[in-house]
Every structure is written in structure tokens, then in C-alpha cells.
Motif scaffolding. Structure first.
Motif, short mmCIF file in Angstrom:
data_model
loop_
_atom_site.label_atom_id
_atom_site.label_comp_id
_atom_site.label_asym_id
_atom_site.label_seq_id
_atom_site.Cartn_x
_atom_site.Cartn_y
_atom_site.Cartn_z
N SER A 12 -29.07 44.00 -35.31
CA SER A 12 -29.97 44.38 -36.40
C SER A 12 -31.32 43.68 -36.25
O SER A 12 -32.39 44.31 -36.36
N SER A 68 -29.23 42.47 -41.17
CA SER A 68 -28.01 42.65 -41.97
C SER A 68 -27.09 41.44 -41.81
O SER A 68 -27.03 40.83 -40.75
N GLU A 90 -33.55 45.22 -44.23
CA GLU A 90 -33.55 46.07 -43.04
C GLU A 90 -33.83 47.54 -43.37
O GLU A 90 -34.66 48.19 -42.72
N ASN A 135 -24.91 50.22 -39.45
CA ASN A 135 -24.05 49.05 -39.35
C ASN A 135 -23.00 49.22 -38.27
O ASN A 135 -22.25 48.31 -37.96
N GLN A 159 -26.58 45.40 -46.50
CA GLN A 159 -27.82 46.15 -46.31
C GLN A 159 -28.27 46.80 -47.62
O GLN A 159 -29.44 46.78 -47.97
#
Length: 446
Positions: A12, A68, A90, A135, A159
Motif C-alpha cells: 500500500s 493501510s 489511502e 486490500n 482503509q
């Protein structure tokens, strides 16, 4: 030049840093632990400075981007807030740059990775150029690099908790709700509130798909489709998915259409039938024709590793790897979804959950339980309180499989669904599942 700091150098964080750099920003990455070699290479190639261990440098910026998984109680975030530094999650940073005609967002306590991957699979099979990630694997920021017909994102509660901008999703899905990550969010109510943001931040004309049983917790508005195993849902919504004994159907504005027959998929368990139903419903809502093509569109999709994945057969006994079952709700679902007589392998490092619901499910669904890991004693106490005494505690996964093999009879299933994380014995649930599968494969050859 706009200066940004990125907290976290995982997938991320790398994506955030590369996107910010491509926008012309000066980028600095701060990782609490160590930065892996691949990340170091990416940063060097893109003129991105980084550090290992947070220092004062991280606050010398116009904005901090949070990858994240960084907890809100993180010391570096608390100090940034006290200094008045702008903090951006994010999704708020990346979603405005995603290049896709349609966006689908998926979250939930269990099943979200399967639904995300399956929607991407079906859309690609239908001929749409589709990006799948979030994710799950590819960070959302990477979908800003090229145009797509559709992008499907798995979104974690971490998130979503930091999301404030409208995601613009045409379809938002919450697969189900159950207690998880309470240590991160502080309470179950805060966890549900974070999950619900996938509905409140969708496109105004977008659709939401949820479980009928989760309606009261979510209190959704707009175009909502609920899923139920009853003949009719308990709540009045724009539409509903009905799960029957052998097929699923979709009703919208009083018109009912066939979604799929359970025989159309090779996925194991009734929970996976729900995953397929939500998938095909989402695809229909995107305007993709599926009628009569269900088996063709689903063909070729393999269960994600360690999620009720077939591991092998030994002496007529089926072994299933559900190492991703790292909370009570996931393991209860796996037990109830797989029919027939079962032995379950439970235990690992706990999340502070109540094991009473787990013990009730074991008593109802299993003939024997094999306990392993640091939570074995607590799980044993819950089983005893429920009056279930058919258990044995072991020290290793090899022992767990040996004991299961000695107790199992042909036609039974041995299910690894630990209801716990793996961190007391393994570096990840993947490593735990792989070890289990390797043991089963070796025994099946003997």
C-alpha cells in the motif's frame, strides 16, 4: 513543490509513494521496521527518499499519506495530529485517480477476498478489461496507471475508517458482519461503522448488496439488495437475493430472475454459494448479461488459497484447508457450510474473542476437535463449558493431522479452520495452510 510523507513501505505504501511521485510531488517514505529490497529498488528508481524507523523528517511535509493497516493509535500519527499536519488515508488519495468506467467496492468480515476475485474473474470472462485488487494483492493506486472497463477493490475496515471522499462505486458490497479487529477499532460498533462507509460513500445512484441479517446494524439507504435464506427478506428494500436449496435468484422491482444453480460452481460450502450469488448480482447490476452463461463465466475460478481449499484425500477422508479462518465467525461459517461428519483443527494466537459461539458450533457440527497453539486451553474451556468432551490437544501440525487421521472414518472431512491467527507458530496464515497441505499431500502418497 508539494511535499508528502508516506507512512508505511508495504504494498500500500509503495503504491501511494509511486502515485504521488508520478503526480510531481516530492515524496519521503517512513517505515517503522525494515524496508524490503524490492521496495528499496522501486524507491531508488523513482527518486523517492525513505527511512527505517520514524524520525522527525516525516513531519517535514505538506501532507502525510497513511498506508493501510497503520493503527490510529500509532505514535507517529498522534504526533502528526498534534502538529497540525494534514493526514490523508489511502482511498481518499488514490480513488480520484483510478481510471475505470465502473468501480465495485467489496468489504466484509469474511468472504470479501473471494467475492472481489470472483467478480474480477467473471468480468474478465465476459470480455471487460478489469483490474482487481485493493486490500487484495494490487494496491488501489496502481489502477491509476491505465484505463479499465471496471476496477474491483477489496477494502478493509482500516482503509474505510479513514475514507471521507465519495468512492463513486456503482456497486458496493458488504459480504457479512462479525466481530473482528476490535483491538484496532476500539469497539464492534466502530468496526461496523467503518465497514458501513462502503455504502455511504458510494455513488448516489449506486447499488449496495448486504446480508438481510445485517440490515439493522448497517441501517443503509438508497438502492439496497439484501440476501436471505428465507422465502422473503425481513426488510423492505429495492431488491433481494433468495438462496434456496439448490439455486439463487434475484428479485428487483417485483421481477425475479435466476442467478445460478449451485451445481454451476466448484467452490465448497454454502458460504461460497453466497459469495457466488453476490458476485453474479453485482455483475448484473453493472449491465453484464449472465443468463444461461453462469457456468461458463464461473469456469476456471479456483478457490483462493487457504479459504476452504481442498487439500487432499487420505483413506477416503477429505482434508480441507481453511487456514484463513482466523476469527470465530469465519470458522463457524466454514463448519456450517461443509456438510457431513467433521473433525476440526482449532487454535493459534487469539484476538481476544469469546469462544462460546465456536464451542456451540463445534458441538453441533463436529464429532471431534483437535486443539493446537497458544489458545488451545481457552478453546478447551469453552468446549467443556458447552459439554463437548471429544477433543485432544497437540503440540504440532504434524500431530494434529496424525490424530485426525487416526480418528477419521471414510466419508468424513478433516477441516483446518483455526478461528485464530497463526503468529504463535507461523509467520502467516498462508505458511500454516501450506504446512497443513504439505503434510496431507505427503500422507496421501504413502
Amino acid at each position: 513543490m508539494h511535499k508528502v510523507s508516506v507512512i508505511g513501505a508495504g504494498i500500500s505504501g509503495q503504491g501511494l509513494a509511486l502515485l504521488a511521485r508520478s503526480l510531481g510531488y516530492e515524496v519521503f517514505v517512513s517505515e517503522k521496521k525494515t524496508v524490503n529490497d524490492e521496495a528499496k529498488r522501486l524507491f531508488a528508481e523513482n527518486d523517492i527518499a525513505f527511512e527505517e524507523g520514524h524520525s522527525e523528517k516525516v513531519f517535514d511535509c505538506d501532507e502525510i499519506l497513511i498506508s493501510s493497516g497503520i493503527p490510529p493509535q500509532s505514535e507517529v500519527l498522534r504526533k502528526a495530529e498534534s502538529l497540525g499536519v494534514k493526514l490523508t488515508g489511502e482511498l481518499d488519495f488514490t480513488v480520484p485517480y483510478i481510471k475505470a468506467s465502473d468501480l465495485v467496492c467489496v468489504t466484509g468480515s469474511n468472504g470479501k477476498s473471494t467475492v472481489t476475485s470472483l467478480i474480477g474473474h467473471v468480468l474478465n470472462r465476459a470480455g471487460l478489461k478489469t483490474g482487481t485488487g485493493g486490500n487484495l494483492g494490487t494496491a488501489s493506486s496502481f489502477f491509476a496507471r491505465e484505463d479499465f472497463d471496471a476496477v474491483v477493490l477489496e477494502l478493509s475496515s482500516f482503509q474505510l475508517a479513514r475514507a471521507s471522499l465519495n468512492l463513486g462505486a456503482k456497486v458496493s458490497i458488504i459480504t457479512n458482519l462479525a466481530p473482528d479487529h476490535i483491538d484496532w477499532h476500539g469497539s464492534y460498533e466502530a468496526y461496523v461503522k467503518a465497514k458501513s462507509r462502503v455504502l455511504t460513500l458510494r455513488s448516489p445512484e449506486g447499488w449496495g448488496i448486504i446480508q438481510d441479517r445485517d440490515y439493522d446494524a448497517l441501517m443503509p439507504s438508497g438502492n439496497i439488495i439484501v440476501m436471505t435464506w428465507d422465502s422473503t427478506p425481513k426488510h423492505e428494500t429495492a431488491g433481494y437475493i433468495t438462496m434456496s436449496d439448490d439455486e439463487a435468484s434475484l428479485t428487483i422491482n417485483g421481477m425475479t430472475t435466476h442467478l445460478f444453480s449451485y451445481s454451476d460452481t466448484d467452490l465448497i460450502g454454502t458460504h461460497n454459494y453466497e459469495n457466488v450469488a453476490m458476485t453474479l448480482c453485482a455483475v448484473k447490476l453493472l449491465g453484464v448479461a449472465t443468463d444461461g452463461m453462469e457456468r461458463e463465466l464461473l469456469e476456471g475460478f479456483k478457490p483462493l488459497p487457504h479459504r476452504c481449499e481442498y487439500a487432499g484425500t487420505i483413506d477416503g477422508v477429505r482434508y480441507i484447508d481453511d487456514s484463513k479462518g482466523t476469527n470465530v465467525a469465519a470458522s463457524v461459517t466454514a463448519m456450517k457450510s461443509i456438510h457431513g461428519r467433521k473433525i476440526i483443527i482449532l487454535g493459534g494466537q487469539g484476538k481476544g474473542e469469546d469462544y462460546s459461539p465456536l464451542a456451540k458450533a463445534v458441538k453441533s457440527e463436529c464429532v471431534y476437535a483437535v486443539l493446537i497453539g497458544s489458545e488451545a486451553g481457552k478453546i478447551q474451556s469453552s468446549l467443556e463449558a458447552e459439554g463437548f468432551m471429544n477433543f485432544r490437544t497437540v503440540s504440532t501440525m504434524e500431530e494434529a493431522v496424525d490424530v485426525s487421521q487416526s480418528l477419521a472414518e471414510p466419508g468424513m472431512t478433516v477441516l483446518l479452520s483455526p478461528a485464530c491467527t497463526s503468529w504463535d507458530m507461523y509467520k502467516s496464515y498462508k505458511a500454516r495452510g501450506e504446512h497443513f497441505c504439505n503434510i496431507v499431500k505427503e500422507k496421501s502418497r504413502q
